[in-house]
Design a protein around this motif. Structure first.
Motif, PDB file in Angstrom:
ATOM      1  N   CYS A  90       5.385 -17.134  18.418  1.00 49.67           N
ATOM      2  CA  CYS A  90       5.260 -17.977  17.230  1.00 49.67           C
ATOM      3  C   CYS A  90       4.834 -19.396  17.607  1.00 49.67           C
ATOM      4  CB  CYS A  90       6.605 -17.993  16.514  1.00 49.67           C
ATOM      5  SG  CYS A  90       6.720 -19.121  15.139  1.00 49.67           S
ATOM      6  N   CYS A  91       5.303 -19.873  18.753  1.00 46.98           N
ATOM      7  CA  CYS A  91       5.087 -21.267  19.153  1.00 46.98           C
ATOM      8  C   CYS A  91       3.805 -21.459  19.934  1.00 46.98           C
ATOM      9  CB  CYS A  91       6.276 -21.740  19.987  1.00 46.98           C
ATOM     10  SG  CYS A  91       6.413 -20.844  21.555  1.00 46.98           S
ATOM     11  N   GLY A 104      13.836  -5.056  16.760  1.00 49.62           N
ATOM     12  CA  GLY A 104      12.569  -4.342  16.794  1.00 49.62           C
ATOM     13  C   GLY A 104      12.446  -3.204  15.802  1.00 49.62           C
ATOM     14  N   ILE A 105      13.318  -2.212  15.946  1.00 48.86           N
ATOM     15  CA  ILE A 105      13.208  -1.024  15.093  1.00 48.86           C
ATOM     16  C   ILE A 105      13.672  -1.370  13.681  1.00 48.86           C
ATOM     17  CG2 ILE A 105      13.922   1.391  14.813  1.00 48.86           C
ATOM     18  CD1 ILE A 105      14.386   1.468  17.867  1.00 48.86           C
ATOM     19  N   VAL A 162      10.977 -18.806  16.989  1.00 51.59           N
ATOM     20  CA  VAL A 162      12.003 -17.870  16.526  1.00 51.59           C
ATOM     21  C   VAL A 162      13.031 -17.674  17.640  1.00 51.59           C
ATOM     22  CG1 VAL A 162      12.545 -15.637  15.504  1.00 51.59           C
ATOM     23  CG2 VAL A 162      10.380 -16.733  14.961  1.00 51.59           C
ATOM     24  N   ASP A 163      12.635 -16.990  18.713  1.00 47.59           N
ATOM     25  CA  ASP A 163      13.642 -16.724  19.749  1.00 47.59           C
ATOM     26  C   ASP A 163      13.728 -17.852  20.781  1.00 47.59           C
ATOM     27  OD1 ASP A 163      10.994 -15.324  20.510  1.00 47.59           O
ATOM     28  OD2 ASP A 163      12.044 -15.563  22.404  1.00 47.59           O
ATOM     29  N   ASN A 221       6.115  -8.331  17.581  1.00 50.38           N
ATOM     30  CA  ASN A 221       7.465  -8.802  17.904  1.00 50.38           C
ATOM     31  C   ASN A 221       7.935  -9.888  16.946  1.00 50.38           C
ATOM     32  OD1 ASN A 221       8.397  -7.338  20.010  1.00 50.38           O
ATOM     33  ND2 ASN A 221       8.333  -8.994  21.503  1.00 50.38           N
ATOM     34  N   GLU A 222       7.074 -10.866  16.713  1.00 49.42           N
ATOM     35  CA  GLU A 222       7.465 -11.962  15.824  1.00 49.42           C
ATOM     36  C   GLU A 222       7.666 -11.449  14.404  1.00 49.42           C
ATOM     37  OE1 GLU A 222       4.766 -15.298  15.336  1.00 49.42           O
ATOM     38  OE2 GLU A 222       6.079 -16.166  13.821  1.00 49.42           O
TER      39      GLU A 222
END
Lengths: 278, 462
Positions: free
Chosen positions: A224-225, B181-182, A216-217, B255-256
């Motif tokens: 995720c990775c 996040g929020i 994702v980021d 987070n994901e």
């Protein structure tokens, strides 16, 4: 926005894009990747930097059309722009300590080993290359490898070009023949990398692989990775993308790679229908 | 003094709001705002202000509300807090300003300072008055790394003082934790976050997206081009429990999960970014992020969402309001429960847990949970979200080792100036404190901004 400077169709499903991204090109090195979003609603997808030109301010990527986002990208042409392009991410490849390096690329994995071949060749370091594809049409970067390697071995599954067989057949043949190999750098589909590692483990040849996980980021924020390497959880984006292939849990990575597949197929179909193609 | 009861902000019903991502709280109406403002007795010693990490002059702004001077209230707040519409929503007021309100115990409850602040902030946003930066421009360039609450605040203050500010953001959208996040239902993105950021751009802050400092631009190069750098990179690195099965499909870091939903809009049916919507979801951890993840999972259609926490209800670190809202929305608390293994072959099919009981207090003063004998059981879930905390992202420090960090990986700064071990490089927010609050991050951004402005003035008056 980043402009597509050049688009080249390499095979039915694989396109090469040269994209204007001066900031990324400036610090890019072989082995690193970028994350792009095709359009404003696009998902973030990682691609290995296949080539870069610091002077021209461009970065080259190879894209295989496998889902909605890559399909959207395939619809774009030279002069079009993509929404976002961030990088270089991940760690550069570092194989300089090895004298005899064998680069093994399967399918689109050639995109990852090519910059390494080019880098070594430019530094006068030895490198041999085995590239494999299902058939001749799917073979990429043959000319580029010819110009940047000491020995090039081309394999096709169906024998339509080069030698018939898998990259592992050629690799085993070379190892058995006493071809000098200090390190194998293998990149391609996960099963291919696993097969290479299973082989080289038998012969005790150090092997590095590049993991192309979902992200994702791409900066270590989401996990995720993640994959298991030597029993430890690692993030492909910040700890990799390259790892000691003999320590990677490939079957776990195969499974993680399938997580969104059904949803992706459905979404891909919808996207094709939207464009009047079935 | 008359004991008038506290007026609370209007909150949509739990069973209605779990069907959408619209804001849970609707805030005060004008009438309620007036009634609540009247409850403030303008204590001379202002205990509330002492409870505010950035020292907002609370009695002053509420006095303005009593006098129907909304513009005055905006001015009074903005001396100390640039983003009242955000803080009014996400600050843990009950542990800060409202905790110290003299009305708290015997006079009908603390004044609803958060609700009033939000009213003022939303008024200012709706009025959309253009802030006017200093007409004297200083030849002093500031780079801000990260566009979360700390960075936005530092950028705003420096720009207002006439400095030349550029924010570098790794993502394609600004806002940091406010954006990824929020969740939308606690902090609307288009109506609030985007507007606040647009206002910054209006006063001249430049935002460069898709730029990872340390990767896209080396810190060394940044220091060549800028007089000062502020690092507000947050604490974005997820922590997992290190239990078996954590890499199965269906296990996410909070987070994901939240990034997919909030930043990438995976909750929209046609989103390019997928997210798995479980039918029965375990969220491990009990902080605000855990509540956000649990309530998001509920909105994505989960029938059961369990918050799994090894201590008791009183020890849950989330805000009381968030816990209450979660319960109203049907979130089930599995307290004194600790996960030991995620079960499944390819995808999560359950989570093995043990029951806990509270023993003697540990070093933190909280009772230490110990495993109850023979208490192992399997929680029937098909999705697990790990929300047991985050650490600062080491990416920048790994690329630029001159920055001193402590054993927790957070940046070491001079507490008065917010300056790091490198001259003219400042830092604040979660990157310094570890995971904390939006308001603390803003306070640090403000403090760093003040130092940077003083340096700029000193340099430019030479």
């Amino acid at each position: 926005m980043n402009k597509i400077i050049k688009k080249r169709i390499l095979s039915e499903n694989v396109n090469e894009y040269v994209i204007s991204a001066p900031a990324v090109a400036k610090n890019a090195n072989a082995g690193q990747f970028i994350i792009l979003r095709v359009d404003n609603d696009g998902e973030r997808i990682p691609f290995t930097i296949a080539d870069f030109d610091r002077n021209a301010g461009t970065v080259t990527i190879l894209v295989q059309t496998i889902g909605a986002s890559t399909y959207k990208l395939a619809l774009l042409n030279e002069g079009d722009s993509i929404s976002d392009f961030v990088g270089p991410l991940g760690n550069p490849t570092d194989l300089n300590e090895f004298e005899h390096v064998m680069l093994v690329g399967g399918g689109i994995g050639s995109a990852v080993i090519y910059p390494q071949a080019k880098d070594r060749h430019s530094k006068g370091l030895k490198c041999d290359v085995i590239v494999g594809a299902r058939n001749y049409d799917l073979l990429t970067y043959e000319d580029e490898f010819k110009a940047n390697s000491d020995n090039l071995y081309v394999m096709t599954d169906d024998g339509s070009y080069g030698e018939k067989g898998f990259v592992t057949n050629k690799l085993e043949e070379l190892i058995k023949a006493g071809h000098p190999i200090d390190c194998v750098f293998a990149v391609g589909p996960v099963f291919m990398m696993k097969a290479v590692c299973d082989l080289t483990r038998q012969y005790g040849v150090h092997t590095v692989v590049s993991m192309n996980s979902t992200m994702v980021d791409g900066t270590g924020m989401c996990g995720c990775c993640r994959l298991t390497v030597g029993g430890e959880t690692k993030y492909a984006c910040v700890d990799g993308p390259e790892f000691d292939g003999h320590k990677v849990d490939f079957m776990e990575s195969v499974n993680r790679g399938k997580f969104y597949r059904d949803r992706e197929c459905e979404h891909y179909k919808k996207e094709q229908e939207k464009n009047g193609k079935n | 003094m008359v004991k008038t009861e506290r007026n609370n902000v209007i909150v949509r019903d739990g069973d209605v709001r779990i069907k959408d991502f619209a804001e849970v709280s609707e805030g005060f109406t004008y009438e309620l705002m007036k009634a609540e403002a009247e409850r403030c007795i303008n204590c001379k010693n202002a205990p509330c202000t002492k409870g505010c990490p950035v020292g907002v002059k609370i009695p002053q702004f509420i006095k303005c509300l009593q006098e129907d001077d909304l513009d005055g209230a905006v001015r009074a707040i903005k001396i100390d807090n640039n983003l009242p519409s955000i803080c009014g929503r996400v600050c843990p007021q009950e542990k800060q300003c409202e905790e110290l309100c003299v009305r708290k115990l015997k006079l009908g409850g603390s004044v609803a300072i958060g609700g009033l602040e939000r009213y003022v902030g939303d008024y200012a946003l709706a009025k959309n008055e253009k802030a006017v930066p200093s007409t004297i421009k200083l030849d002093y360039k500031v780079a801000v790394v990260g566009s979360g609450p700390a960075g936005l605040t530092c950028a705003a203050d420096c720009t207002m003082a006439g400095l030349d500010v550029t924010i570098y953001e790794a993502f394609h959208k600004a806002g940091g934790v406010l954006t990824y996040g929020i969740p939308e239902f606690r902090l609307p993105k288009d109506e609030i976050v985007k507007k606040e950021i647009a206002k910054l751009e209006e006063i001249g802050v430049k935002i460069v997206y898709n730029t990872v400092i340390g990767k896209t631009i080396r810190m060394e190069d940044l220091l060549e081009d800028f007089d000062a750098v502020f690092i507000g990179t947050g604490a974005g690195l997820p922590v997992f429990m290190n239990i078996p099965g954590e890499n199965l499909n269906g296990v996410y870091s909070a987070n994901e999960f939240l990034t997919r939903v909030n930043l990438m809009k995976a909750y929209l049916p046609d989103s390019d970014t997928p997210v798995f919507c479980g039918n029965s979801v375990a969220v491990c951890g009990a902080g605000n992020v855990a509540m956000d993840a649990a309530r998001t999972a509920k909105r994505l259609g989960a029938e059961h969402v369990f918050v799994v926490y090894r201590r008791g209800r009183d020890e849950m670190p989330a805000r009381a309001e968030e816990i209450e809202h979660a319960i109203e929305e049907g979130i089930e608390l599995k307290l004194l429960t600790n996960p030991t293994e995620v079960l499944g072959d390819t995808h999560v099919t359950g989570m093995k847990c043990v029951e806990m009981e509270l023993g003697a207090p540990d070093a933190s003063g909280r009772c230490r949970p110990v495993v109850k004998a023979d208490s192992e059981f399997v929680l029937d879930v098909d999705q697990v979200i790990m929300s047991i905390g985050t650490r600062p992202n080491p990416l920048l420090v790994n690329e630029y080792s001159a920055l001193e960090i402590n054993k927790w990986g957070t940046l070491v700064v001079n507490e008065e100036t917010q300056e790091t071990s490198v001259d003219n490089v400042f830092a604040g927010g979660d990157a310094v404190t570890g995971a904390a609050t939006v308001i603390l991050a803003m306070g640090a951004g403000k403090q760093a901004g003040a130092t940077i402005i003083a340096r700029a003035i000193a340099k430019c008056s030479k």
